[in-house]
Each structure stands twice: as C-alpha cells, then as structure tokens.
Design an enzyme around this catalytic site. Structure first.
Site, PDB file in Angstrom:
ATOM      1  N   ARG A  58     -17.605  -3.640  10.516  1.00 12.60           N
ATOM      2  CA  ARG A  58     -16.351  -2.886  10.549  1.00 12.60           C
ATOM      3  C   ARG A  58     -16.630  -1.413  10.818  1.00 12.60           C
ATOM      4  NH1 ARG A  58     -12.728  -4.433   5.353  1.00 12.60           N
ATOM      5  NH2 ARG A  58     -11.896  -2.383   5.888  1.00 12.60           N
TER       6      ARG A  58
ATOM      7  N   ARG B 264      -9.985   7.051   4.157  1.00 11.96           N
ATOM      8  CA  ARG B 264      -9.336   5.871   3.552  1.00 11.96           C
ATOM      9  C   ARG B 264      -9.065   6.125   2.073  1.00 11.96           C
ATOM     10  NH1 ARG B 264     -13.538   1.526   5.217  1.00 11.96           N
ATOM     11  NH2 ARG B 264     -12.343   0.131   3.901  1.00 11.96           N
TER      12      ARG B 264
ATOM     13  N   ARG C  80       0.815  -1.212   0.000  1.00 10.72           N
ATOM     14  CA  ARG C  80       0.000   0.000   0.000  1.00 10.72           C
ATOM     15  C   ARG C  80       0.845   1.257   0.000  1.00 10.72           C
ATOM     16  NH1 ARG C  80      -4.931  -2.320   2.412  1.00 10.72           N
ATOM     17  NH2 ARG C  80      -6.599  -0.800   2.456  1.00 10.72           N
TER      18      ARG C  80
ATOM     19  N   ARG D  58     -21.653  -1.894   2.541  1.00  7.94           N
ATOM     20  CA  ARG D  58     -21.022  -3.026   3.229  1.00  7.94           C
ATOM     21  C   ARG D  58     -21.057  -2.808   4.740  1.00  7.94           C
ATOM     22  NH1 ARG D  58     -14.858  -4.241   1.660  1.00  7.94           N
ATOM     23  NH2 ARG D  58     -14.415  -2.446   2.985  1.00  7.94           N
TER      24      ARG D  58
HETATM   25  P1  ADP Z   1     -10.064  -1.893   2.395  1.00  2.43           P
HETATM   26  O1  ADP Z   1      -9.363  -2.462   1.161  1.00  2.43           O
HETATM   27  O2  ADP Z   1     -11.542  -2.002   2.298  1.00  2.43           O
HETATM   28  O3  ADP Z   1      -9.565  -0.538   2.803  1.00  2.43           O
HETATM   29  P2  ADP Z   1      -8.530  -3.616   4.151  1.00  2.43           P
HETATM   30  O4  ADP Z   1      -9.181  -4.722   4.850  1.00  2.43           O
HETATM   31  O5  ADP Z   1      -7.539  -3.945   3.066  1.00  2.43           O
HETATM   32  O6  ADP Z   1      -9.740  -2.768   3.640  1.00  2.43           O
HETATM   33  O7  ADP Z   1      -7.758  -2.655   5.175  1.00  2.43           O
HETATM   34  C1  ADP Z   1      -8.394  -2.134   6.319  1.00  2.43           C
HETATM   35  C2  ADP Z   1      -7.411  -1.240   7.091  1.00  2.43           C
HETATM   36  O8  ADP Z   1      -6.298  -2.036   7.537  1.00  2.43           O
HETATM   37  C3  ADP Z   1      -6.770  -0.101   6.304  1.00  2.43           C
HETATM   38  O9  ADP Z   1      -7.570   1.042   6.264  1.00  2.43           O
HETATM   39  C4  ADP Z   1      -5.472   0.098   7.096  1.00  2.43           C
HETATM   40  O10 ADP Z   1      -5.699   0.800   8.299  1.00  2.43           O
HETATM   41  C5  ADP Z   1      -5.080  -1.304   7.482  1.00  2.43           C
HETATM   42  N1  ADP Z   1      -4.187  -1.944   6.474  1.00  2.43           N
HETATM   43  C6  ADP Z   1      -4.478  -3.048   5.720  1.00  2.43           C
HETATM   44  N2  ADP Z   1      -3.449  -3.357   4.902  1.00  2.43           N
HETATM   45  C7  ADP Z   1      -2.490  -2.416   5.125  1.00  2.43           C
HETATM   46  C8  ADP Z   1      -1.196  -2.167   4.591  1.00  2.43           C
HETATM   47  N3  ADP Z   1      -0.690  -2.944   3.631  1.00  2.43           N
HETATM   48  N4  ADP Z   1      -0.494  -1.103   5.063  1.00  2.43           N
HETATM   49  C9  ADP Z   1      -0.980  -0.307   6.013  1.00  2.43           C
HETATM   50  N5  ADP Z   1      -2.196  -0.471   6.550  1.00  2.43           N
HETATM   51  C10 ADP Z   1      -2.955  -1.510   6.138  1.00  2.43           C
END
Ligand code: ADP
Length: 190
Positions: A134, A146, A89, A128
C-alpha cells in the site's frame, strides 16, 4: 443481529481484529478500505477517483462510502451481524449509517474503540508498508496525514457514540490475543 463498529485510528488493529471476530462469530466484515482497494484493483471509475485521495492519505467523499455500505447491507440480509471497520469516519457518515440501519431496524449495539498512541501507530503502519504494497503505508508524511485526518474528522465520533451510550474503550497495545479477548468479552455481553 449483533452489529458492531470497530473504531480507532489507522494502524490500531481494526483489520486484524475484524478478521478474528468474523472467524469466531460468523459476522459479515464491512471494511470500506478493503472495498475501495477492490475498486482500485478492478480499475473502476470510482476506484481511479478514490486512488488519488487514498494515496495522499485523504478521506474519500462521504457519499461514495455511504453508497458502498448501503449496497453491502442489502446484499447480506441474512447476516448474523455486521462488523463495520473503517466506517463511519465522519459525523456525516455516522448519521447516514444510523438512518440506513433505522430503516432496516438493525441498530448498532456497540462501538469498540481501540486506543493506541500516535508513535506506536506510525511505527506499525511503516512496518506494515514493507509488505502491504500500500502506497499510503510507505511514506511517513502520508501516514502522518492519515493520523491528522483521523484526529480532526474521525475522533469526534467517539462523542457521538458516547452520547448514545454505545462507546467502549479497549487498550489496543498488547498482544493480538489479549486485545481479541477484551473484544470478545464485550461482544459476548451484547
Ligand atoms: P487504515 O485504517 O489503515 O487507515 P483503511 O483501509 O481503513 O486503512 O483506509 C484506507 C484509506 O481509504 C483511507 O485513508 C481513506 O482514504 C479511504 N477510506 C476508507 N474508509 C473510508 C471512509 N469511511 N471514509 C472516507 N475515506 C475512507
């Protein structure tokens, strides 16, 4: 080993399509969001620290997710392929992933990028939120944060992978089946 990254903003359908892909191809699903939610459910120290950030819609620190991914790579040595979902990310995470995979001589073959408009993302996530439980899906301001985190920190990764000639863009609006078909076409060509 066929390793792919599913790339796209929150709400673009990465989780849904990752499930379809692992069911069809037998790959291992590596979702950092799911891993972090499991830490929260288990009330671990890491989970408690991550929860505050996640509930605000902020990213958690790079080292945390990189460490989790490294563990999973090593505990799935016989995988036919990995589907990275929600990781990397940030550019720092992408560089770390390249290093981890280089050491194991298992490169990423393709980055499949799901394109969805920002209005549609917000609509889908709030929908969702009615059933996901969540906290980060239920409040419009958090959802917007986000999307901003995505736009500023994650979207630049498209260039990182385009420079490696690995990026493929897929229309992420349409039926789940249509989008899955477009993804399968790419994976079958690997
Ligand atoms: P979505 O794709 O719907 O945003 P995720 O389940 O992938 O949901 O992620 C939820 C939260 O988890 C993010 O908003 C972040 O806070 C954290 N997160 C997930 N993956 C990462 C990552 N690779 N780096 C930093 N934070 C992460």
């Amino acid at each position: 080993m066929r390793n792919i990254v599913l790339f796209g903003p929150p709400g673009s359908g990465k989780g849904t399509q990752a499930t379809n892909i692992i069911n069809k191809f037998g790959f291992i699903h590596l979702s950092t969001g799911d891993m972090l939610r499991a830490e929260i459910a288990g009330q671990t120290k890491l989970g408690l620290e991550a929860k505050t950030l996640m509930d605000r819609g902020d990213l958690v620190p790079d080292e945390v997710v990189i460490g989790m991914i490294e563990n999973k790579l090593d505990s799935n040595k016989d995988a036919k392929g990995f589907v990275f979902d929600g990781f990397p990310r940030t550019v720092k995470q992408a560089e770390a992933l390249d290093k981890l995979l280089e050491l194991r001589t298992i490169p990423i073959l393709k980055v499949l990028s799901l394109k969805v408009s920002e209005e549609e993302l917000t609509r889908r996530i709030l929908e969702r939120g009615k059933t996901s439980g969540r906290a980060d899906d239920q409040n419009e301001e958090i959802v917007k944060n986000r999307v901003v985190e995505y736009r500023t920190k994650t979207a630049p990764l498209a260039n990182y992978y385009a420079a490696q000639h690995k990026l493929a863009e897929i229309a992420g609006e349409g039926s789940v089946d249509e989008i899955f078909e477009a993804l399968c076409f790419q994976i079958n060509n690997l």
